[in-house]
Design a protein around this motif. Structure first.
Motif, short mmCIF file in Angstrom:
data_model
loop_
_atom_site.label_atom_id
_atom_site.label_comp_id
_atom_site.label_asym_id
_atom_site.label_seq_id
_atom_site.Cartn_x
_atom_site.Cartn_y
_atom_site.Cartn_z
N TRP A 107 3.59 -19.74 2.73
CA TRP A 107 3.69 -21.04 3.40
C TRP A 107 2.40 -21.39 4.13
N LYS A 108 1.77 -20.41 4.74
CA LYS A 108 0.53 -20.65 5.45
C LYS A 108 -0.55 -21.14 4.47
N LYS A 109 -0.61 -20.52 3.29
CA LYS A 109 -1.59 -20.92 2.28
C LYS A 109 -1.32 -22.35 1.81
N LEU A 110 -0.07 -22.65 1.57
CA LEU A 110 0.32 -23.98 1.11
C LEU A 110 -0.02 -25.04 2.17
N ILE A 111 0.32 -24.77 3.41
CA ILE A 111 0.04 -25.70 4.51
C ILE A 111 -1.46 -25.85 4.70
N ASN A 112 -2.18 -24.74 4.59
CA ASN A 112 -3.62 -24.74 4.79
C ASN A 112 -4.34 -25.67 3.81
N GLN A 113 -3.87 -25.74 2.58
CA GLN A 113 -4.51 -26.59 1.58
C GLN A 113 -4.54 -28.05 2.03
N GLY A 114 -3.43 -28.53 2.55
CA GLY A 114 -3.38 -29.90 3.04
C GLY A 114 -4.16 -30.08 4.33
N LEU A 115 -4.08 -29.09 5.21
CA LEU A 115 -4.80 -29.18 6.48
C LEU A 115 -6.31 -29.19 6.28
N ILE A 116 -6.79 -28.40 5.35
CA ILE A 116 -8.24 -28.37 5.09
C ILE A 116 -8.71 -29.75 4.67
N ARG A 117 -7.97 -30.41 3.80
CA ARG A 117 -8.36 -31.75 3.36
C ARG A 117 -8.30 -32.75 4.52
N PHE A 118 -7.28 -32.62 5.37
CA PHE A 118 -7.20 -33.49 6.54
C PHE A 118 -8.39 -33.27 7.47
N PHE A 119 -8.66 -32.00 7.79
CA PHE A 119 -9.77 -31.71 8.69
C PHE A 119 -11.13 -32.05 8.08
N LEU A 120 -11.25 -31.99 6.77
CA LEU A 120 -12.47 -32.42 6.10
C LEU A 120 -12.71 -33.90 6.38
N LEU A 121 -11.68 -34.71 6.21
CA LEU A 121 -11.81 -36.13 6.54
C LEU A 121 -12.11 -36.33 8.02
N LYS A 122 -11.44 -35.56 8.87
CA LYS A 122 -11.65 -35.66 10.32
C LYS A 122 -13.10 -35.36 10.69
N VAL A 123 -13.66 -34.30 10.11
CA VAL A 123 -15.05 -33.94 10.41
C VAL A 123 -15.98 -35.09 10.04
N LEU A 124 -15.82 -35.63 8.84
CA LEU A 124 -16.70 -36.72 8.41
C LEU A 124 -16.44 -38.00 9.19
N TYR A 125 -15.22 -38.21 9.65
CA TYR A 125 -14.89 -39.39 10.45
C TYR A 125 -15.54 -39.26 11.83
N LYS A 126 -15.42 -38.08 12.41
CA LYS A 126 -15.90 -37.85 13.77
C LYS A 126 -17.42 -37.68 13.82
N ASP A 127 -17.96 -36.89 12.89
CA ASP A 127 -19.39 -36.55 12.93
C ASP A 127 -20.26 -37.56 12.19
N LYS A 128 -19.67 -38.49 11.50
CA LYS A 128 -20.35 -39.54 10.72
C LYS A 128 -20.92 -39.02 9.41
N GLU A 129 -21.59 -37.86 9.40
CA GLU A 129 -22.08 -37.27 8.15
C GLU A 129 -22.30 -35.78 8.37
N SER A 130 -22.27 -35.04 7.26
CA SER A 130 -22.46 -33.60 7.36
C SER A 130 -22.69 -33.02 5.98
#
Length: 114
Positions: free
Chosen positions: A9-32
């Protein structure tokens, strides 16, 4: 892996969370760039998500193919880095993801309490 194993379950949840946090990083940091994105995801998720290059680069590639990010290259010494930045379509995707997570998290909290 069995569904009665918390690691499944942790692996399954992590897959979606990584994509969410990827968007969050680029949204917050503007570029990376890749390595910095990995470190920022770890930071923003308080260590819950620990993406690897094998998970980040396919996700970034998917964002590029979907035209959610703009990419340019920067030379740093002997190395060339791809710099990723959300465009308006990507920022809209982040807002949609944040809204969806904002709606589901309270339901998950309630379900876990049962």
């Amino acid at each position: 892996m069995d569904q009665d194993n918390p690691r499944y379950w942790k692996k399954l949840i992590n897959q979606g969370l990584i994509r969410f946090f990827l968007l969050k990083v680029l949204y917050k940091d503007k570029e990376s760039y890749g390595y910095k994105i990995v470190k920022r995801i770890e930071e923003l998720s308080e260590g819950v998500c620990r993406p690897t290059e094998s998970t980040i680069y396919p996700a970034l590639d998917q964002l590029m193919k979907g035209k959610f990010v703009d990419v340019h290259e920067v030379s740093t010494g002997l190395r060339t880095r791809k710099i990723y930045a959300l465009n308006e379509k990507g920022r809209s995707a982040y807002r949609a993801a944040a809204k969806a997570y904002g709606e589901i998290i309270p339901l998950l909290r309630e379900a876990i309490m049962l």
